[in-house]
Enzyme design. Structure first.
Site, short mmCIF file in Angstrom:
data_model
loop_
_atom_site.label_atom_id
_atom_site.label_comp_id
_atom_site.label_asym_id
_atom_site.label_seq_id
_atom_site.Cartn_x
_atom_site.Cartn_y
_atom_site.Cartn_z
N GLU A 156 29.49 -57.43 38.83
CA GLU A 156 28.86 -58.52 39.56
C GLU A 156 29.98 -59.21 40.31
O GLU A 156 30.80 -59.90 39.71
CB GLU A 156 28.13 -59.47 38.60
CG GLU A 156 27.14 -60.38 39.31
CD GLU A 156 27.76 -61.66 39.79
OE1 GLU A 156 28.07 -61.73 41.00
OE2 GLU A 156 27.96 -62.56 38.97
N LYS A 179 36.60 -60.91 26.95
CA LYS A 179 37.76 -61.58 27.53
C LYS A 179 37.27 -62.66 28.48
O LYS A 179 36.76 -62.38 29.55
CB LYS A 179 38.66 -60.62 28.31
CG LYS A 179 39.98 -61.29 28.75
CD LYS A 179 40.62 -60.62 29.93
CE LYS A 179 40.17 -61.20 31.25
NZ LYS A 179 40.61 -62.62 31.47
N CYS A 195 29.10 -67.40 43.10
CA CYS A 195 29.13 -66.12 43.81
C CYS A 195 27.96 -65.96 44.76
O CYS A 195 28.09 -65.33 45.81
CB CYS A 195 29.19 -64.97 42.81
SG CYS A 195 27.86 -65.00 41.58
N GLU A 215 34.97 -64.18 51.44
CA GLU A 215 34.47 -65.14 50.46
C GLU A 215 35.55 -66.18 50.19
O GLU A 215 36.64 -65.85 49.73
CB GLU A 215 34.09 -64.44 49.16
CG GLU A 215 33.51 -65.39 48.12
CD GLU A 215 33.13 -64.70 46.83
OE1 GLU A 215 32.04 -64.97 46.30
OE2 GLU A 215 33.94 -63.89 46.34
#
Length: 473
Positions: A246, A171, A280, A380
């Site tokens: 992750e 996906k 990231c 973040e």
């Protein structure tokens, strides 16, 4: 041009279960460039059934044959590398030079490495006393990929999963999915058996949830936000399947006194603002000694002001737009909130930068002398926002670096490499850049704490998709 109206199940391009679709918008022009299907749980059922049906045969396929198939995929990626880079630039907004390296080059490496690794270890086993240890595929892998590096993050899952003998249901993100249709065409042309690889597009709450919860999916590999990773884990928990995550980061860059500050800060800014900060492992917290803060601020302001922002298709562009309007609004919201909270703005801000009249651009922004408790220090942002923190002792620098719920990456700069390595050993992060050391796509990649579990890339990434069995002889 691929037919974006169809998904790929059991070796065929097929119509999705429903007619719903999502617009794909070029972030530099704000123009709609495609529509992709918003799949359903029934599409996931069909794809998982196809993957399950192909699983036993693919697992029994000799490793060298699997390696040859993956090598054909790598050759297809090489042949279409230029096209893929431009497609990714239009899809994500990444400057074309970085697109060639990250969006086209890294996927090629992922397939080439996986092919070689499985060919080399085809008959490998480990002996422990009277036991023989072998590695086997899990079965059906559900791979859920993000929008910031859609091809790299997809192939970092798909290539080792297939190499290990698993079948895959992928996906992609609906925000920037176009390169994944090209990848699927390349995989189709490589002649993998029907059902070995399947593509179902859609959003996380529907398609992602269905993949994570599906009882016939044996392993889920997810890349995305920590909040979304929690939801994936919760959906997968009732079936006790393996989940590799992750996730996010708020990574520190520790600069020790005595470094070459102009060079060091150029490297830090590159690590902070790569892909417009939508990375990231971006180093978004800069930790500098109190004695050097004034010089650091002067250099940062000048370097950020000199960044070349513009059309991501232009070779000279260093810095492009954010990937979507939603992401642009999220980042500018953080910047405005930080200003309202009284944090010191060094350069940048929440307003459209001078130059581009259209596109989801955000000014590269630096806040300085920000306390550890500030929201912009702890959360973040996933955009071009760098936070500067001040320390007075080495112990305080390490404490500040580790004062985060994340642990994906870090960087340490010091006059001597051994000093930097010693400090890096004290930082709780999965990978630590030493004095600007470059990214290694075959080294293990993953995080500590709420940055996830498991590792991607290289040999460690291959082992993530292998079960371990021991025979007692």
């Amino acid at each position: 041009m691929p037919d974006y109206s169809r998904i790929f199940i059991d070796g065929r391009w097929v119509a999705p279960d429903a007619n719903a679709s999502a617009e794909v918008v070029n972030p530099a022009t704000e123009e709609v460039i495609a529509h992709v299907p918003m799949g359903s749980s029934r599409d996931v059922d069909r794809a998982v059934a196809a993957a399950r049906g192909a699983s036993e045969g693919w697992a029994r396929t000799p490793a060298k044959e699997r390696a040859a198939a993956l090598g054909r995929v790598a050759a297809g990626l090489q042949e279409r590398a230029g096209e893929l880079a431009v497609l990714a630039t239009d899809d994500v907004g990444t400057p074309i030079g970085l697109s060639r390296m990250a969006h086209a080059g890294l996927p090629l490496n992922n397939f080439a490495f996986a092919a070689q690794a499985i060919a080399d270890s085809a008959d490998a086993f480990e002996g422990i006393g009277n036991s023989r240890i072998v590695r086997e595929p899990y079965g059906v892998v559900g791979a859920i990929a993000p929008w910031n590096y859609p091809m790299h993050q997809s192939t970092a899952k798909v290539a080792p999963a297939l190499a290990a003998g698993n079948t895959v249901v992928l996906k992609p993100s609906e925000v920037a999915p176009l390169t994944i249709w090209a990848l699927t065409e390349i995989i189709e042309a490589a002649g993998l058996p029907p059902g070995v690889f399947n593509l179902v597009s859609g959003d996380g709450p529907v398609v992602g949830q269905a993949i994570a919860a599906h009882p016939q999916v044996d392993l889920v590999s997810f890349t995305g936000s920590t909040a979304a990773g929690v939801k994936v884990s919760q959906a997968a928990a009732p079936t006790i399947k393996k989940v590799s995550l992750e996730l996010g980061g708020k990574s520190p860059a520790i600069v020790l006194p005595g470094t070459d500050l102009p060079t060091t800060l150029s490297q830090v800014l590159q690590a902070a603002f790569v892909n417009s900060g939508q990375t990231c492992f971006a180093l978004t917290r800069l930790l500098v000694h109190a004695d050097e803060i004034d010089e650091v601020e002067t250099l940062l302001a000048a370097k950020v002001a000199a960044m070349r922002l513009g059309d991501p298709r232009e070779e000279s562009t260093q810095y492009g737009p954010l990937a979507s309007k939603a992401q642009r609004d999220r980042v500018t919201g953080y910047i405005s909130s930080a200003i309202d909270d009284g944090h010191r703005l060094l350069v940048g801000g929440p307003y459209r930068p001078v130059g581009p009249e259209r596109g989801f651009y955000v000014q590269p922004t630096v806040f300085t002398r920000v306390p550890a408790h500030a929201r912009i220090t702890r959360e973040e942002i996933f955009g071009p926002v760098l936070v500067v923190q001040v320390y007075r002792t080495l112990d305080e620098a390490v404490l500040l670096a580790n004062d985060t719920s994340f642990g994906l990456a870090a960087g340490v700069w010091a006059p001597e490499q051994e000093t930097a390595l010693a400090v890096g050993r004290q930082v709780r992060a999965g990978q630590v850049q030493i004095n600007g050391g470059g990214f290694n796509p075959n080294a293990p990649f993953g995080g500590y704490k709420q940055s996830g579990n498991g590792r991607e890339n290289g040999r460690y990434g291959l082992e993530e998709f292998q079960e371990i069995k021991s025979f007692q002889l």
